[in-house]
Enzyme design. Structure first.
Site, PDB file in Angstrom:
ATOM      1  N   VAL A 143      62.023 -19.889  78.430  1.00 31.99           N
ATOM      2  CA  VAL A 143      63.280 -19.447  79.606  1.00 31.99           C
ATOM      3  C   VAL A 143      62.731 -17.932  79.812  1.00 31.99           C
ATOM      4  O   VAL A 143      63.429 -17.544  80.724  1.00 31.99           O
ATOM      5  CB  VAL A 143      64.680 -19.557  78.803  1.00 31.99           C
ATOM      6  CG1 VAL A 143      65.037 -21.085  78.628  1.00 31.99           C
ATOM      7  CG2 VAL A 143      64.926 -18.762  77.835  1.00 31.99           C
ATOM      8  N   SER A 173      78.658 -15.963  72.386  1.00 25.46           N
ATOM      9  CA  SER A 173      78.872 -15.961  70.771  1.00 25.46           C
ATOM     10  C   SER A 173      80.139 -15.408  70.442  1.00 25.46           C
ATOM     11  O   SER A 173      80.753 -14.707  71.317  1.00 25.46           O
ATOM     12  CB  SER A 173      77.651 -15.397  70.148  1.00 25.46           C
ATOM     13  OG  SER A 173      77.844 -14.688  68.930  1.00 25.46           O
ATOM     14  N   ILE A 231      72.808 -26.811  69.035  1.00 26.01           N
ATOM     15  CA  ILE A 231      73.820 -27.069  69.845  1.00 26.01           C
ATOM     16  C   ILE A 231      73.403 -27.880  71.124  1.00 26.01           C
ATOM     17  O   ILE A 231      74.103 -28.623  71.673  1.00 26.01           O
ATOM     18  CB  ILE A 231      74.792 -25.699  70.108  1.00 26.01           C
ATOM     19  CG1 ILE A 231      75.351 -25.100  69.080  1.00 26.01           C
ATOM     20  CG2 ILE A 231      75.592 -25.917  71.414  1.00 26.01           C
ATOM     21  CD1 ILE A 231      75.631 -23.839  69.152  1.00 26.01           C
ATOM     22  N   TYR A 280      71.491  -8.680  69.309  1.00 30.66           N
ATOM     23  CA  TYR A 280      72.030  -9.987  69.389  1.00 30.66           C
ATOM     24  C   TYR A 280      73.326  -9.868  69.980  1.00 30.66           C
ATOM     25  O   TYR A 280      73.703 -10.499  70.852  1.00 30.66           O
ATOM     26  CB  TYR A 280      72.249 -10.848  68.098  1.00 30.66           C
ATOM     27  CG  TYR A 280      72.769 -12.227  68.393  1.00 30.66           C
ATOM     28  CD1 TYR A 280      72.031 -13.465  68.824  1.00 30.66           C
ATOM     29  CD2 TYR A 280      74.132 -12.388  67.948  1.00 30.66           C
ATOM     30  CE1 TYR A 280      72.529 -14.618  68.943  1.00 30.66           C
ATOM     31  CE2 TYR A 280      74.750 -13.531  68.256  1.00 30.66           C
ATOM     32  CZ  TYR A 280      73.759 -14.715  68.674  1.00 30.66           C
ATOM     33  OH  TYR A 280      74.286 -16.044  68.766  1.00 30.66           O
ATOM     34  N   TYR A 324      86.927 -16.589  58.876  1.00 29.73           N
ATOM     35  CA  TYR A 324      87.413 -17.523  59.732  1.00 29.73           C
ATOM     36  C   TYR A 324      88.621 -18.308  59.342  1.00 29.73           C
ATOM     37  O   TYR A 324      88.753 -18.613  58.209  1.00 29.73           O
ATOM     38  CB  TYR A 324      86.283 -18.633  59.788  1.00 29.73           C
ATOM     39  CG  TYR A 324      84.966 -18.287  60.426  1.00 29.73           C
ATOM     40  CD1 TYR A 324      84.067 -17.191  60.048  1.00 29.73           C
ATOM     41  CD2 TYR A 324      84.700 -18.669  61.819  1.00 29.73           C
ATOM     42  CE1 TYR A 324      82.965 -16.869  60.535  1.00 29.73           C
ATOM     43  CE2 TYR A 324      83.425 -18.302  62.344  1.00 29.73           C
ATOM     44  CZ  TYR A 324      82.570 -17.346  61.942  1.00 29.73           C
ATOM     45  OH  TYR A 324      81.642 -17.073  62.441  1.00 29.73           O
ATOM     46  N   LYS A 341      74.601 -11.018  73.966  1.00 30.65           N
ATOM     47  CA  LYS A 341      75.588 -11.972  74.093  1.00 30.65           C
ATOM     48  C   LYS A 341      76.729 -11.244  74.991  1.00 30.65           C
ATOM     49  O   LYS A 341      77.738 -11.934  75.569  1.00 30.65           O
ATOM     50  CB  LYS A 341      76.257 -12.394  72.639  1.00 30.65           C
ATOM     51  CG  LYS A 341      75.193 -13.446  71.961  1.00 30.65           C
ATOM     52  CD  LYS A 341      74.838 -14.565  72.848  1.00 30.65           C
ATOM     53  CE  LYS A 341      73.880 -15.463  72.026  1.00 30.65           C
ATOM     54  NZ  LYS A 341      73.631 -16.850  73.050  1.00 30.65           N
ATOM     55  N   VAL A 351      77.781 -21.915  63.510  1.00 29.78           N
ATOM     56  CA  VAL A 351      77.624 -23.210  63.669  1.00 29.78           C
ATOM     57  C   VAL A 351      76.587 -23.822  62.689  1.00 29.78           C
ATOM     58  O   VAL A 351      75.596 -22.962  62.525  1.00 29.78           O
ATOM     59  CB  VAL A 351      77.169 -23.690  65.294  1.00 29.78           C
ATOM     60  CG1 VAL A 351      77.173 -25.120  65.165  1.00 29.78           C
ATOM     61  CG2 VAL A 351      78.021 -22.847  66.119  1.00 29.78           C
ATOM     62  N   ASP A 382      63.079 -26.803  76.606  1.00 30.11           N
ATOM     63  CA  ASP A 382      62.794 -25.843  75.482  1.00 30.11           C
ATOM     64  C   ASP A 382      61.658 -25.331  75.409  1.00 30.11           C
ATOM     65  O   ASP A 382      60.554 -26.189  75.892  1.00 30.11           O
ATOM     66  CB  ASP A 382      63.437 -26.917  74.248  1.00 30.11           C
ATOM     67  CG  ASP A 382      63.579 -25.997  73.022  1.00 30.11           C
ATOM     68  OD1 ASP A 382      64.936 -25.959  72.699  1.00 30.11           O
ATOM     69  OD2 ASP A 382      62.756 -25.530  72.451  1.00 30.11           O
ATOM     70  N   THR A 403      73.475 -24.921  62.346  1.00 27.76           N
ATOM     71  CA  THR A 403      72.338 -25.209  63.038  1.00 27.76           C
ATOM     72  C   THR A 403      71.257 -24.412  62.264  1.00 27.76           C
ATOM     73  O   THR A 403      71.576 -23.697  61.793  1.00 27.76           O
ATOM     74  CB  THR A 403      72.292 -24.934  64.498  1.00 27.76           C
ATOM     75  OG1 THR A 403      72.328 -23.434  64.447  1.00 27.76           O
ATOM     76  CG2 THR A 403      73.814 -25.547  65.113  1.00 27.76           C
TER      77      THR A 403
HETATM   78  N1  NAD Z   1      74.376 -21.545  65.541  1.00 28.96           N
HETATM   79  C1  NAD Z   1      75.302 -20.262  65.420  1.00 28.96           C
HETATM   80  O1  NAD Z   1      75.965 -19.916  64.344  1.00 28.96           O
HETATM   81  C2  NAD Z   1      75.618 -19.803  66.744  1.00 28.96           C
HETATM   82  C3  NAD Z   1      76.776 -19.081  66.975  1.00 28.96           C
HETATM   83  C4  NAD Z   1      76.983 -18.392  68.197  1.00 28.96           C
HETATM   84  C5  NAD Z   1      76.353 -18.810  69.383  1.00 28.96           C
HETATM   85  N2  NAD Z   1      75.227 -19.684  69.354  1.00 28.96           N
HETATM   86  C6  NAD Z   1      74.409 -19.569  70.413  1.00 28.96           C
HETATM   87  O2  NAD Z   1      74.381 -21.030  70.538  1.00 28.96           O
HETATM   88  C7  NAD Z   1      72.923 -21.284  71.517  1.00 28.96           C
HETATM   89  C8  NAD Z   1      72.362 -22.533  70.491  1.00 28.96           C
HETATM   90  O3  NAD Z   1      71.726 -21.928  69.017  1.00 28.96           O
HETATM   91  P1  NAD Z   1      71.740 -23.075  68.035  1.00 28.96           P
HETATM   92  O4  NAD Z   1      72.586 -22.736  66.930  1.00 28.96           O
HETATM   93  O5  NAD Z   1      71.605 -24.354  68.734  1.00 28.96           O
HETATM   94  O6  NAD Z   1      70.221 -22.571  67.635  1.00 28.96           O
HETATM   95  P2  NAD Z   1      68.976 -23.325  67.202  1.00 28.96           P
HETATM   96  O7  NAD Z   1      67.805 -22.472  66.789  1.00 28.96           O
HETATM   97  O8  NAD Z   1      69.241 -24.438  66.513  1.00 28.96           O
HETATM   98  O9  NAD Z   1      68.535 -23.810  68.624  1.00 28.96           O
HETATM   99  C9  NAD Z   1      67.882 -23.020  69.600  1.00 28.96           C
HETATM  100  C10 NAD Z   1      66.827 -23.650  70.521  1.00 28.96           C
HETATM  101  O10 NAD Z   1      66.483 -22.817  71.592  1.00 28.96           O
HETATM  102  C11 NAD Z   1      65.197 -22.794  71.852  1.00 28.96           C
HETATM  103  N3  NAD Z   1      64.756 -21.551  72.242  1.00 28.96           N
HETATM  104  C12 NAD Z   1      64.574 -20.399  71.722  1.00 28.96           C
HETATM  105  N4  NAD Z   1      64.007 -19.374  72.402  1.00 28.96           N
HETATM  106  C13 NAD Z   1      63.548 -19.991  73.661  1.00 28.96           C
HETATM  107  C14 NAD Z   1      63.096 -19.575  74.676  1.00 28.96           C
HETATM  108  N5  NAD Z   1      62.570 -18.458  75.023  1.00 28.96           N
HETATM  109  N6  NAD Z   1      62.462 -20.759  75.794  1.00 28.96           N
HETATM  110  C15 NAD Z   1      62.914 -21.839  75.697  1.00 28.96           C
HETATM  111  N7  NAD Z   1      63.811 -22.268  74.463  1.00 28.96           N
HETATM  112  C16 NAD Z   1      64.092 -21.440  73.564  1.00 28.96           C
HETATM  113  C17 NAD Z   1      64.539 -23.141  70.233  1.00 28.96           C
HETATM  114  O11 NAD Z   1      63.181 -23.754  70.327  1.00 28.96           O
HETATM  115  C18 NAD Z   1      65.469 -24.050  69.995  1.00 28.96           C
HETATM  116  O12 NAD Z   1      65.352 -25.433  70.136  1.00 28.96           O
HETATM  117  C19 NAD Z   1      72.170 -20.066  71.211  1.00 28.96           C
HETATM  118  O13 NAD Z   1      72.274 -19.235  72.532  1.00 28.96           O
HETATM  119  C20 NAD Z   1      73.117 -19.212  70.407  1.00 28.96           C
HETATM  120  O14 NAD Z   1      72.796 -17.838  70.210  1.00 28.96           O
HETATM  121  C21 NAD Z   1      74.874 -20.173  68.077  1.00 28.96           C
END
Ligand code: NAD
Length: 247
Positions: A68, A146, A26, A160, A207, A164, A192, A45, A194
């Site tokens: 982070v 989330s 995302i 988690y 869903y 969230k 999502v 990142d 990913t």
């Molecule tokens: N994919 C899903 O189904 C989903 C659903 C709801 C919410 N989200 C939220 O959306 C956001 C993005 O998720 P995504 O699906 O793109 O995941 P992803 O795993 O594809 O990407 C997450 C990114 O965060 C980086 N990251 C993780 N820990 C870190 C840290 N301590 N410091 C710096 N960078 C760090 C990772 O290196 C990675 O590049 C997250 O907060 C996730 O909880 C995702």
């Protein structure tokens, strides 16, 4: 680009936006969409090599690797990114991790780690960006919550869900405290497609739309909450979940 972006309007022309989690999923898609809308994007990142690849694929993007959860490292990264862009107008906190595990299965250390990354992380990042955000004319914060922020009814995601849920109220607190100068909103995605959702793609029966989201569908919601079009929206939680939260 990971997604085909057809929108040509420059809804973020000249806005300078820090995006965490920009090396994947995302965050990456949001960086690509924002750049296509004329934003200057600063990517952060902890995955240094993937981050460099994304930076090289987005003309004009700047990037710094940082975890982070490490305040000193985030502060120095943000200083460098702000200097490179000449300021900061907005933040998108998409860095995060998922952990499956019940209360009994999740160790206290694992719980702390998830909360540290998903909840304390956005706090550290926004705090580091604040000196520039308060100077920006229309600053915005978008934090990634989330479906679990709204309805934590998936069993075995205790840490988690806690993190969230915290993001949702942290963002509301930011919206209340930083108004009227800065708007802050939460985007709450369902599943999502990913790397984070690997292995759970089949679970779409709850869903209404019966499918996972594409990253671009979340990025478009983040764009709305960062762009002028949402100028009267703050403290909101936007479910982008294919109907999961009501179905
Ligand atoms: N994919 C899903 O189904 C989903 C659903 C709801 C919410 N989200 C939220 O959306 C956001 C993005 O998720 P995504 O699906 O793109 O995941 P992803 O795993 O594809 O990407 C997450 C990114 O965060 C980086 N990251 C993780 N820990 C870190 C840290 N301590 N410091 C710096 N960078 C760090 C990772 O290196 C990675 O590049 C997250 O907060 C996730 O909880 C995702």
């Amino acid at each position: 680009m990971t997604e085909k972006i057809v929108e040509a309007a420059q809804r973020l022309r000249g806005r300078r936006i820090v995006i965490t989690g920009a090396a994947s999923g995302i965050g990456r898609c949001t960086a690509e969409l924002f750049a296509a809308h004329g934003a200057k994007v600063a990517l952060l990142d902890r995955d240094e090599s993937a981050l460099a690849g994304v930076r090289d694929a987005i003309p004009g993007a700047v990037a710094r690797s940082a975890d982070v959860t490490n305040e000193a490292s985030v502060v120095s990264a943000v200083q460098e990114l702000a200097a490179a862009m000449g300021g900061i107008d907005g933040v998108v906190s998409a860095a995060g991790v998922m952990l499956r595990g019940s209360i009994a299965d999740t160790s206290v250390d694992e719980f702390r780690r998830v909360v540290e990354i998903n909840l304390t992380g956005p706090y550290i990042v926004v705090r580091a960006c604040l000196p520039w955000l308060v100077q920006a004319p229309e600053a915005t914060i978008v934090n990634l919550g989330s479906g679990q922020s709204l309805l934590p009814n998936s069993p075995d995601r205790t840490a988690y869900s806690a993190s969230k849920g915290g993001v949702l109220n942290l963002t509301r607190a930011m919206a209340a405290e930083l108004a009227p100068r800065i708007r802050a909103n939460t985007v709450c995605p369902g599943l999502v497609d990913t790397p984070m959702a690997l292995g759970v793609q089949g679970n779409v029966g709850n869903y209404a739309l019966r499918r996972l989201a594409k990253p671009i569908e979340i990025a478009e919601a983040i764009l709305f909450l960062t762009a002028f079009e949402s100028s009267f929206v703050t403290g909101a939680a936007l479910a982008v979940d294919g109907g999961r939260s009501f179905h």
